[in-house]
Enzyme design. Structure first.
Site, PDB file in Angstrom:
ATOM      1  CE  LYS A  52      -3.884  -2.290   2.238  1.00 41.45           C
ATOM      2  NZ  LYS A  52      -4.592  -2.685   3.434  1.00 41.45           N
ATOM      3  CD  GLN A  96      -3.558  -4.446   6.432  1.00 43.16           C
ATOM      4  OE1 GLN A  96      -3.617  -3.385   5.819  1.00 43.16           O
ATOM      5  NE2 GLN A  96      -3.986  -5.588   5.923  1.00 43.16           N
ATOM      6  CG  ASP A 119      -9.812  -0.098   4.830  1.00 41.39           C
ATOM      7  OD1 ASP A 119      -9.569  -0.483   3.682  1.00 41.39           O
ATOM      8  OD2 ASP A 119      -9.136  -0.414   5.828  1.00 41.39           O
TER       9      ASP A 119
HETATM   10  N1  GUN Z   1      -6.963  -6.881   5.912  1.00 38.81           N
HETATM   11  C1  GUN Z   1      -7.251  -7.607   4.807  1.00 38.81           C
HETATM   12  N2  GUN Z   1      -7.825  -6.818   3.874  1.00 38.81           N
HETATM   13  C2  GUN Z   1      -7.894  -5.583   4.407  1.00 38.81           C
HETATM   14  C3  GUN Z   1      -8.370  -4.337   3.924  1.00 38.81           C
HETATM   15  O1  GUN Z   1      -8.885  -4.204   2.799  1.00 38.81           O
HETATM   16  N3  GUN Z   1      -8.258  -3.295   4.768  1.00 38.81           N
HETATM   17  C4  GUN Z   1      -7.726  -3.416   6.001  1.00 38.81           C
HETATM   18  N4  GUN Z   1      -7.692  -2.336   6.770  1.00 38.81           N
HETATM   19  N5  GUN Z   1      -7.282  -4.547   6.487  1.00 38.81           N
HETATM   20  C5  GUN Z   1      -7.358  -5.620   5.685  1.00 38.81           C
END
Ligand code: GUN
Length: 281
Positions: A52, A96, A119
């Site tokens: 990311k 996350q 998100d």
């Molecule tokens: N863990 C797995 N996929 C995601 C996501 O799209 N966002 C976040 N914050 N954590 C994740």
């Protein structure tokens, strides 16, 4: 002839247009900023977070990593989020997941300011999505909708079957398809006789988290098959929820793993972050 839907290619095109928007924002004195909070040292999460950050940097988005130890108290994490909520240079906040077991994920997500919830996981964002109001859409289902858009297929009246009911993918996926007038069926691990339902799908979304779970017995010839899974098989190879070699000969369109949905998830995170920065003008 099966069409391979390349998230790598489609993601690249969308990222180019996002990069152009970043340039315009910078001309107006705003650099979009994303804060990513990582608690503990789950290796998969570390990889996702690194990807990311790299993707942000590649298109000129400022990214800040807040790395906290595994034994961080929930109250300390909430305090960090509240600080980021107040910062003018941070337009998106992402925590996350998964979080360590002693931390209540619901409390954490609900603390992120809705206007920075890139998100799309907070109760406010989810509620607005359900009502069809403008909000940040969760990145993976949003990315899947973009892939479907690129196929040029009209979703109205089509039967879309979603396999999986997670908060992050399955549930919102069905809603977004419904908003495009698809007829949506949700299925999951407790569904009786799954193949009899998935076989009816014009559009099949596999989001179960089990390697090579969907085989040609689950798929109607000519269906569009979208594979959201990222799993390791017995040889440690990266594979999806769909047995690609088995299903691709009968699907009209199919996403590969890797290079399908994965790149779209990050692309839509960049999209949401830039949108948030534009809202701040
Ligand atoms: N863990 C797995 N996929 C995601 C996501 O799209 N966002 C976040 N914050 N954590 C994740």
């Amino acid at each position: 002839m099966t069409n391979i839907i390349s998230g790598t290619e489609i993601g690249k095109q969308i990222r180019q247009s996002i990069a152009d928007r970043v340039v315009k924002l910078k001309d107006q004195g705003v650099t979009p900023g994303l804060a990513v909070i990582l608690v503990g040292d789950n290796p998969a999460s570390q990889t996702y977070v690194r990807n990311k950050q790299k993707s942000c940097e590649a298109i000129g988005i400022y990214s800040e990593l807040v790395k906290l130890p595994e034994d961080t108290k929930e109250s300390e994490l909430l305090e960090q989020i509240q600080q980021l909520n107040k910062r003018q240079d941070i337009h998106g906040i992402l925590v996350q997941l998964p979080l360590p077991k002693h931390i209540n994920e619901d409390n954490v997500i609900a603390t992120i300011a809705p206007e920075k919830d890139v998100d799309g996981f907070s109760p406010v964002s989810v509620g607005k999505m359900m009502l069809g109001q403008e909000t940040f859409l969760p990145c993976t289902p949003f990315g899947v909708m973009k892939l479907l858009e690129y196929t040029g297929v009209d979703l109205a009246g089509k039967h879309a079957v979603v396999v999986g009911r997670s908060h992050i993918v399955g549930k919102p996926m069905g809603q977004l398809l419904l908003q495009k007038d698809a007829t949506v069926t949700y299925t999951h691990s407790k569904t009786n006789d799954l193949p009899s339902i998935t076989k009816q799908a014009d559009i099949l979304i596999a989001a179960v988290g089990r390697a090579n779970f969907i085989t040609k017995e689950h798929v109607k010839p000519g269906a569009i098959v979208i594979d959201v899974g990222i799993n390791r098989d017995e040889n440690n190879k990266l594979v999806g929820d769909v047995d690609f070699d088995d299903v691709s000969p009968i699907a009209s369109h199919i996403t590969p793993v890797p290079g399908g949905v994965g790149p779209m998830t990050i692309t839509m995170l960049l999209f949401n972050t830039v949108q948030s920065a534009e809202h701040s003008l």
